[in-house]
Design an enzyme around this catalytic site. Structure first.
Site, PDB file in Angstrom:
ATOM      1  N   ASP A 244       0.843  -1.197   0.000  1.00  0.00           N
ATOM      2  CA  ASP A 244       0.000   0.000   0.000  1.00  0.00           C
ATOM      3  C   ASP A 244       0.880   1.250   0.000  1.00  0.00           C
ATOM      4  OD1 ASP A 244      -2.749   1.227   0.382  1.00  0.00           O
ATOM      5  OD2 ASP A 244      -1.663   2.112   2.068  1.00  0.00           O
TER       6      ASP A 244
ATOM      7  N   TYR B  85       3.341   9.972   0.725  1.00  0.00           N
ATOM      8  CA  TYR B  85       4.281   9.331   1.654  1.00  0.00           C
ATOM      9  C   TYR B  85       5.730   9.627   1.268  1.00  0.00           C
ATOM     10  CZ  TYR B  85       0.127   6.509   2.864  1.00  0.00           C
ATOM     11  OH  TYR B  85      -1.127   6.082   3.211  1.00  0.00           O
TER      12      TYR B  85
END
Length: 315
Positions: A47, A52
């Protein structure tokens, strides 16, 4: 013999592995090692998200694992997410192209709208003046075009309430395959889970351990007496029990770790199960949402004046 529950079927017909590795807050320099350890331990579901800021490193490791014959691309299920600054329809395909370039992939298995919240293009941070109203139907139409192109094999959403998901389902040509939300024994999402099940939308759980590594969240999920007691009875860790609870509830789970032994432990959830009499005890666990999205609420500058509005009462 326990039902191993290794996969769930999406409304596209694709199979999503029931346990994946989360990469939120996995720092550069260690996320690559975590991905390698996970895939070599049997994980087939990773994921990711553009925000991020580690997709480039993940891409480099995936490329090496493919070249070395450790795993084939078609054996993996890779998710990424559209960030809040890229929700304008013309920006959606550009954002996916950047993700594909960083991951060094031709397609993702699942692409999600990260939040039902929009930030001004090129803005950084969550300052209230960066917030701008969403147009989820227009964004979704652009997501559907990505699905049609084959670059996103499935499309979905994240952090959507029952109401927001219902509103989307009422206008979508291609229904969302997944709603990825916070879900763990201390925030069980019973109402949302039932709605997803009845609507053919798979619920995927981020922070399935209650986000114990997040410094700004006070989480006691893994210390909950019910969880600890069930773990002792089954000879498992509280984390393993929390994850097994998730897949027995019908959701895929996305534990994040960069510790190799914990990565392996978190995957040892298929050869045993929680019996019904112990599963019933989970209803005794007190409930509290940990990731509230307070950054997206503002009395004058946000379309959401309160947390109540952001979550449509699901708080």
């Amino acid at each position: 013999m326990a039902d191993s529950i290794q996969f769930f079927e999406l409304n596209t017909g694709a199979k999503i592995p029931s346990a994946g590795l989360g990469t939120w807050q996995s720092e550069s320099g260690v996320v690559g090692e975590a991905i390698e350890a996970a895939i070599k331990s049997g994980y087939r579901h990773i994921d990711c998200a553009r925000i991020y800021q580690n997709e480039k490193e993940i891409g480099a490791v995936l490329k090496k694992l493919f070249q070395d014959g450790v795993v084939k691309r078609e054996e993996l299920f890779i998710t990424s997410k559209l960030w809040l600054t890229d929700q304008a329809p013309e920006d959606v395909p550009v954002a996916l192209e950047k993700t594909l370039a960083d991951l060094q992939l031709e397609y993702v298995d699942l692409y999600l709208i990260h939040w039902p919240v929009r930030l001004k293009k090129c803005s950084t941070g969550f300052a209230p003046e960066n917030l701008t109203p969403t147009d989820i139907p227009a964004t979704w139409k652009a997501m559907e075009a990505l699905h049609d192109s084959g670059k996103a094999r499935a499309i979905g959403v994240s952090n959507f309430s029952v109401k927001k998901l219902s509103d989307l389902l009422s206008i979508a040509c291609i229904p969302p395959a997944v709603n990825q939300v916070e879900c763990h024994p201390s925030w069980q999402q019973s109402k949302l889970r039932e709605f997803c099940k009845s609507s053919g939308v798979h619920l995927s759980a981020y922070s399935p351990l209650g986000s114990p590594g997040t410094t700004w969240i006070k989480s006691g999920t893994l210390q909950d007496p019910v969880l600890v007691s069930v773990a002792e009875k089954l000879g498992k860790t509280p984390a393993q029990v929390a994850l097994r609870w998730g897949i027995q509830m019908g959701q895929s789970v996305l534990p994040k770790s960069t510790n190799e032994s914990r990565i392996k432990q978190n995957f040892d959830i298929f050869s045993w199960s929680i019996p019904d009499e112990l599963l019933a005890k989970f209803s005794e666990i007190s409930q509290a949402r940990l990731i509230k999205g307070v950054w997206f609420v503002h009395e004058t500058l946000s379309q959401y004046k309160s947390l109540e509005e952001l979550w449509d009462g699901e708080i």
